[in-house]
Design a protein around this motif. Structure first.
Motif, PDB file in Angstrom:
ATOM      1  N   TRP A  76      46.591  37.752  38.053  1.00 47.17           N
ATOM      2  CA  TRP A  76      46.294  37.919  39.485  1.00 47.17           C
ATOM      3  C   TRP A  76      45.067  38.803  39.674  1.00 47.17           C
ATOM      4  O   TRP A  76      44.252  38.565  40.581  1.00 47.17           O
ATOM      5  CB  TRP A  76      47.501  38.498  40.218  1.00 47.17           C
ATOM      6  N   PRO A 105      50.480  40.356  36.303  1.00 45.93           N
ATOM      7  CA  PRO A 105      49.553  41.204  37.062  1.00 45.93           C
ATOM      8  C   PRO A 105      48.110  41.051  36.618  1.00 45.93           C
ATOM      9  O   PRO A 105      47.190  41.128  37.435  1.00 45.93           O
ATOM     10  CB  PRO A 105      50.071  42.622  36.796  1.00 45.93           C
ATOM     11  N   GLN A 159      46.491  42.234  45.872  1.00 47.51           N
ATOM     12  CA  GLN A 159      47.793  42.678  46.378  1.00 47.51           C
ATOM     13  C   GLN A 159      48.924  41.988  45.624  1.00 47.51           C
ATOM     14  O   GLN A 159      49.961  42.607  45.346  1.00 47.51           O
ATOM     15  CB  GLN A 159      47.901  42.403  47.876  1.00 47.51           C
ATOM     16  N   GLN A 160      48.735  40.720  45.288  1.00 51.83           N
ATOM     17  CA  GLN A 160      49.770  40.022  44.531  1.00 51.83           C
ATOM     18  C   GLN A 160      49.920  40.631  43.145  1.00 51.83           C
ATOM     19  O   GLN A 160      51.031  40.722  42.616  1.00 51.83           O
ATOM     20  CB  GLN A 160      49.423  38.532  44.427  1.00 51.83           C
ATOM     21  N   SER A 161      48.813  41.062  42.544  1.00 48.14           N
ATOM     22  CA  SER A 161      48.888  41.745  41.250  1.00 48.14           C
ATOM     23  C   SER A 161      49.741  43.003  41.367  1.00 48.14           C
ATOM     24  O   SER A 161      50.557  43.297  40.481  1.00 48.14           O
ATOM     25  CB  SER A 161      47.470  42.105  40.776  1.00 48.14           C
ATOM     26  N   TYR A 162      49.567  43.739  42.455  1.00 48.58           N
ATOM     27  CA  TYR A 162      50.368  44.946  42.659  1.00 48.58           C
ATOM     28  C   TYR A 162      51.829  44.614  42.974  1.00 48.58           C
ATOM     29  O   TYR A 162      52.735  45.370  42.619  1.00 48.58           O
ATOM     30  CB  TYR A 162      49.779  45.786  43.793  1.00 48.58           C
ATOM     31  N   ARG A 163      52.055  43.497  43.632  1.00 48.06           N
ATOM     32  CA  ARG A 163      53.446  43.123  43.944  1.00 48.06           C
ATOM     33  C   ARG A 163      54.240  42.867  42.672  1.00 48.06           C
ATOM     34  O   ARG A 163      55.398  43.293  42.558  1.00 48.06           O
ATOM     35  CB  ARG A 163      53.475  41.868  44.822  1.00 48.06           C
ATOM     36  N   VAL A 164      53.639  42.172  41.733  1.00 49.06           N
ATOM     37  CA  VAL A 164      54.384  41.841  40.516  1.00 49.06           C
ATOM     38  C   VAL A 164      54.439  43.017  39.539  1.00 49.06           C
ATOM     39  O   VAL A 164      55.306  43.054  38.663  1.00 49.06           O
ATOM     40  CB  VAL A 164      53.814  40.590  39.821  1.00 49.06           C
ATOM     41  N   PRO A 209      53.726  47.037  40.413  1.00 48.40           N
ATOM     42  CA  PRO A 209      53.197  48.137  41.228  1.00 48.40           C
ATOM     43  C   PRO A 209      52.528  49.228  40.396  1.00 48.40           C
ATOM     44  O   PRO A 209      51.562  49.840  40.834  1.00 48.40           O
ATOM     45  CB  PRO A 209      54.447  48.676  41.943  1.00 48.40           C
ATOM     46  N   VAL A 234      49.269  48.508  53.325  1.00 45.72           N
ATOM     47  CA  VAL A 234      50.070  48.140  52.147  1.00 45.72           C
ATOM     48  C   VAL A 234      49.260  48.314  50.870  1.00 45.72           C
ATOM     49  O   VAL A 234      49.735  48.908  49.889  1.00 45.72           O
ATOM     50  CB  VAL A 234      50.572  46.687  52.267  1.00 45.72           C
ATOM     51  N   ARG A 249      49.728  50.963  47.711  1.00 46.86           N
ATOM     52  CA  ARG A 249      49.866  50.523  46.316  1.00 46.86           C
ATOM     53  C   ARG A 249      48.850  51.232  45.419  1.00 46.86           C
ATOM     54  O   ARG A 249      49.167  51.614  44.291  1.00 46.86           O
ATOM     55  CB  ARG A 249      49.714  49.009  46.235  1.00 46.86           C
TER      56      ARG A 249
END
Length: 231
Positions: free
Chosen positions: A116, A113, A138-143, A145, A168, A172
């Motif tokens: 990203w 995270p 957003q990718q940081s939050y995906r990996v 949250p 989205v 997050r």
């Protein structure tokens, strides 16, 4: 032939182990210095010298011996040291070097995270654009949250590009902020939020919006903010 094959495999494993050991040993000096001096990164009088020293130590590690952490830390020191040059070629070279380090880090460990988030930082204007920056955020939050240590940093990144938020990303942001108040406090996160919003009306408004469906959390935030402004 079987004995030869076994001997070859044993030799390959020995060489691999030796190479891994050399890689680990080459990283220790830079990592030790970075971890010991990290608290000084925010000291305006000392930060630049410490960061330059850290960057030089990581740069001395052969590229093939750097792991995900070393590439990420090399990128982070470069981000903190970065100054926007009037020369377009210099700016492009700085951007490319940091991007290359982050790409190398993420290639070795995609679930980072912080890496990203650094990429989102790198992609912010004027060097990049908001659409790419928010995609990396957003990718940081995906990996991850919920990540207490990154909460205010990721919030800060998001505030640079509010027009590029989508449902989205907003969800997050809300989940991350609410987690600081609805669960057991970790790493002084609520206090970090209060520090982040101090004397910044727009930031305080954002936190209120993210907490508005959690009355108890919102009340706690307001109480903390009031106490902070009274001192």
């Amino acid at each position: 032939m079987r004995a030869t094959l076994v001997a070859a495999i044993a030799l390959a494993l020995f060489l691999l182990a030796g190479n891994q050991l050399l890689s680990q040993l080459s990283r220790i000096p830079a990592n030790s210095y970075f971890e010991q001096q990290q608290a000084r990164f925010t000291d305006k009088e000392q930060a630049q010298a410490v960061l330059r020293d850290s960057a030089e130590r990581y740069a001395r590690i052969p590229p093939q011996r750097r792991g995900a952490q070393e590439w990420r830390r090399l990128a982070s020191t470069a981000l903190l040291l970065r100054q926007y040059s009037h020369d377009p070629q210099t700016r492009e070279q700085q951007h490319a070097a940091i991007h290359s380090a982050l790409t190398a880090s993420l290639a070795r460990a995609p679930v980072q995270p912080l890496a990203w988030a650094y990429l989102a930082n790198l992609r912010l204007p004027p060097a990049g654009d908001c659409a790419q920056a928010m995609a990396a955020l957003q990718q940081s939050y995906r990996v991850a949250p919920i990540e207490p240590n990154l909460l205010t940093y990721r919030l800060e990144l998001a505030t640079h590009c509010p027009r590029h938020w989508n449902r989205v990303l907003l969800k997050r942001l809300r989940t991350d902020v609410q987690s600081a108040y609805l669960g057991p406090a970790k790493h002084g996160v609520p206090r970090a939020i209060i520090t982040w919003v101090s004397n910044r009306h727009r930031r305080a408004t954002l936190i209120r919006q993210l907490l508005r469906d959690q009355p108890q959390a919102l009340a706690q935030f307001e109480q903390q903010l009031t106490r902070a402004t009274q001192h």
